[in-house]
Scaffold this motif. Structure first.
Motif: not given
Length: 317
Positions: A221, A225, A230
């Protein structure tokens, strides 16, 4: 200002290291249905050259002819109006060594075509690039687009893992799995720190990630980012997945932290067969029998090598 054929044709050139050739050829076959032995290919398939770590440039053909004078004559029809331009002789071609066109001759050809084009040439910061190349005994001229090597930026991700795929291999794998992204849903159920996810998301591929290790999903993640993308990355085994996907990309776990036993590998493959009609499987071992027992048929394959270490990449349906 620029001429586009009703059914455009494209000339692609390719460049790779010897150890990457097998992977490059598999990506070519996935994109174009064929491979080029001379690192140059003509096709009606339109691929953004920046998608591939191996495509160097692409010419969208405007004019073609049996001789260079035919191209020079046709180039006189182009009016650039307020835009500047540059003509580039594409060095990669299928000429024999004895027929190679040397530097001075290439520059002369560029100038000869450029003189015929109505407009202002700018060799440093042109608004538009044109390319000229010879292939199969014919000459081709058109709009030139160079590869922007976007994956190089992804090498600087904040979270890394020693056994993760390189960005080049990950990008090629994403292309092999999803050569045409429109309407395709993909999953990476053993996503690790998200190397494949980052490359796929950067190309507009609809892909989600999972992993049983919460530490690596957190890193995945963070990496996604960091580059402004996304993505949906969840913790959990593939056995929990109930949604259906068009393709699964599976880099089978083998490192010290998430090593899968043969039984666990087989379970991953069985569940992949359950949730996806197609799978691209990356393995350091030969597991052909296991793949077939899980219900897949191996449609194509390659070896991705780095030094003495190699991975098999298998396209299964």
């Amino acid at each position: 200002m620029f001429i586009r054929k009703e059914r455009p044709e494209f000339i692609y050139t390719f460049a790779c290291q010897k150890e990457e050739q097998s992977l490059s050829h598999l990506e070519m076959r996935s994109f174009f249905g064929e491979q080029a032995e001379n690192n140059i290919l003509k096709s009606t398939t339109e691929i953004d050259p920046s998608r591939s770590p191996f495509i160097k440039e692409r010419i969208e053909v405007i004019y073609e002819g049996d001789s260079l004078p035919e191209i020079v004559e046709q180039a006189g029809q182009i009016d650039m109006e307020e835009s500047t331009f540059k003509v580039i002789f594409v060095k990669i071609n299928d000429l024999e060594a004895s027929e190679k066109i040397e530097y001075d001759k290439r520059r002369l050809i560029e100038r000869e075509i450029g003189w015929e084009i109505k407009g202002e040439a700018d060799v440093r910061h042109p608004d538009h690039l044109f390319g000229i190349v010879t292939l199969g005994g014919r000459w081709y001229f058109g709009n030139l687009q160079k590869n922007e090597a976007l994956w190089l930026h992804h090498m600087k991700k904040p979270q890394t893992f020693s056994t993760a795929l390189s960005t080049r291999v990950a990008r090629a794998v994403a292309n092999i799995a999803v050569p045409e992204p429109d309407g395709v849903k993909a999953i990476d159920p053993c996503c690790g720190i998200g190397t494949v996810l980052v490359e796929a998301l950067s190309m507009g591929i609809d892909i989600v990630g999972r992993d049983i290790n919460p530490l690596v999903t957190s890193g995945s993640r963070e990496n996604i980012a960091f580059f402004g993308y996304e993505g949906d990355v969840r913790v959990g085994p593939i056995s929990d997945v109930t949604e259906q996907y068009d393709v699964a990309i599976i880099d089978l776990p083998y490192n010290l932290y998430t090593h899968a036993t043969p039984e666990e590998q087989f379970a991953i493959l069985k569940h992949a067969r359950r949730i996806a009609r197609k799978a691209v499987i990356i393995t350091i071992e030969t597991i052909d029998e296991m793949i077939m027992e899980a219900g897949f048929k191996i449609q194509d394959r390659c070896i991705a090598s780095k030094g003495v270490f190699s991975r098999q990449i298998l396209v299964c349906e």
